[in-house]
Design a protein around this motif. Structure first.
Motif, short mmCIF file in Angstrom:
data_model
loop_
_atom_site.label_atom_id
_atom_site.label_comp_id
_atom_site.label_asym_id
_atom_site.label_seq_id
_atom_site.Cartn_x
_atom_site.Cartn_y
_atom_site.Cartn_z
N UNK A 1 9.28 -1.65 6.01
CA UNK A 1 7.95 -1.74 7.02
C UNK A 1 8.52 -2.39 8.07
N UNK A 2 7.73 -2.36 9.19
CA UNK A 2 8.02 -3.04 10.51
C UNK A 2 7.80 -4.51 10.62
N UNK B 1 11.01 -6.10 17.65
CA UNK B 1 9.92 -5.10 17.73
C UNK B 1 10.63 -3.73 16.60
N UNK B 2 9.81 -3.31 15.79
CA UNK B 2 10.22 -2.00 15.03
C UNK B 2 10.44 -2.30 13.74
N UNK C 1 0.91 -1.18 -0.08
CA UNK C 1 -0.06 -0.02 -0.09
C UNK C 1 0.84 1.27 -0.13
N UNK C 2 2.08 1.01 -0.08
CA UNK C 2 2.91 2.35 0.11
C UNK C 2 3.10 3.08 -0.98
N UNK C 3 3.05 4.55 -1.05
CA UNK C 3 3.10 5.45 -2.29
C UNK C 3 4.29 5.29 -2.95
N UNK D 1 5.39 4.59 7.31
CA UNK D 1 4.55 5.23 8.53
C UNK D 1 3.37 4.75 8.53
N UNK D 2 3.02 3.77 8.06
CA UNK D 2 1.65 3.03 7.91
C UNK D 2 1.55 2.14 9.03
N UNK D 3 0.83 2.63 9.84
CA UNK D 3 0.52 1.71 11.21
C UNK D 3 1.38 1.92 12.28
N UNK D 4 1.35 1.24 13.58
CA UNK D 4 1.97 1.13 14.65
C UNK D 4 2.80 -0.15 14.68
#
Length: 212
Positions: free
Chosen positions: A204-205, A112-113, A12-14, A136-139
């Protein structure tokens, strides 16, 4: 021996690049068998000057520990996990390459991360081009890996051909597991934008399980 892809990031990333007139590469162009690799400590001074490789630099430790503390298990060290790339998929000038982290120990550990990633070339590998940028999509959520369990983080590589830049070949993906300062390299044959330097990687994380 040039592959224009390697295994995958968040779909989903631009995309930071304008569309290329050339067709997107197929996943088969960067299909590799999953292989466990031997982690190594941050790379020492190279045996040849970095200037001999266009855009290459001695890699910094780009994966410093975060302030977050693991719950229920210690962080997975680079030696606790085997890294491999799932089969890559392409879309609109990008390649999505999930990195799998498999716990090869007899105890649970935590991820984590975000892993830190960059493209690299040479022996020992030298970082080439800008380091990967975090999405930066989500935590991020902590992932506890039991023995043999797998988690993944997806890397998106935007093709250098989408940009008006000077290209140089990369051979590896240099990966620091989250909260670790020892890196692992995986084969990743793509081009890099070295002049001007353009960030072609986004990461992504870590998430549970495999991407596919």
């Amino acid at each position: 021996m040039r592959l224009i892809a390697a295994a995958a990031l968040v779909a989903a990333l631009p995309m930071a690049a304008c569309e290329s007139s050339s067709p997107a590469p197929s996943a088969s162009m960067i299909t590799r068998p999953a292989v466990a690799v031997t982690p190594h400590t941050p790379i020492p001074e190279p045996s040849v000057p970095a200037a001999s490789v266009p855009g290459a630099t001695t890699p910094a430790t780009t994966g410093p520990p975060t302030d977050a503390q693991p719950l229920g298990a210690p962080y997975c060290a680079a030696t606790d996990v085997a890294l491999s790339l799932e089969n890559a998929g392409g879309a609109a000038g990008s390649i999505y390459a999930p990195i799998d982290f498999t716990n090869i120990t007899a105890r649970a550990c935590a991820l984590f991360g975000y892993p830190a990633v960059s493209l690299a070339v040479g022996d020992p590998p030298l970082s080439i081009g800008p380091a990967g940028e975090q999405t930066t999509d989500g935590e991020p959520q902590q992932v506890i890996l039991g023995p043999g369990a797998v988690a993944h983080a997806t890397v998106r590589y935007t093709q250098a051909g989408n940009f008006d830049c000077e290209h140089a070949p990369a051979e590896y993906l240099l990966i620091y597991p989250p909260n670790q300062t020892a890196a692992v390299t995986l084969p990743f044959d793509v081009d890099v934008c070295v002049q001007p330097p353009i960030a072609l990687l986004h990461v992504d994380y870590v998430k549970p399980g495999t991407a596919n």
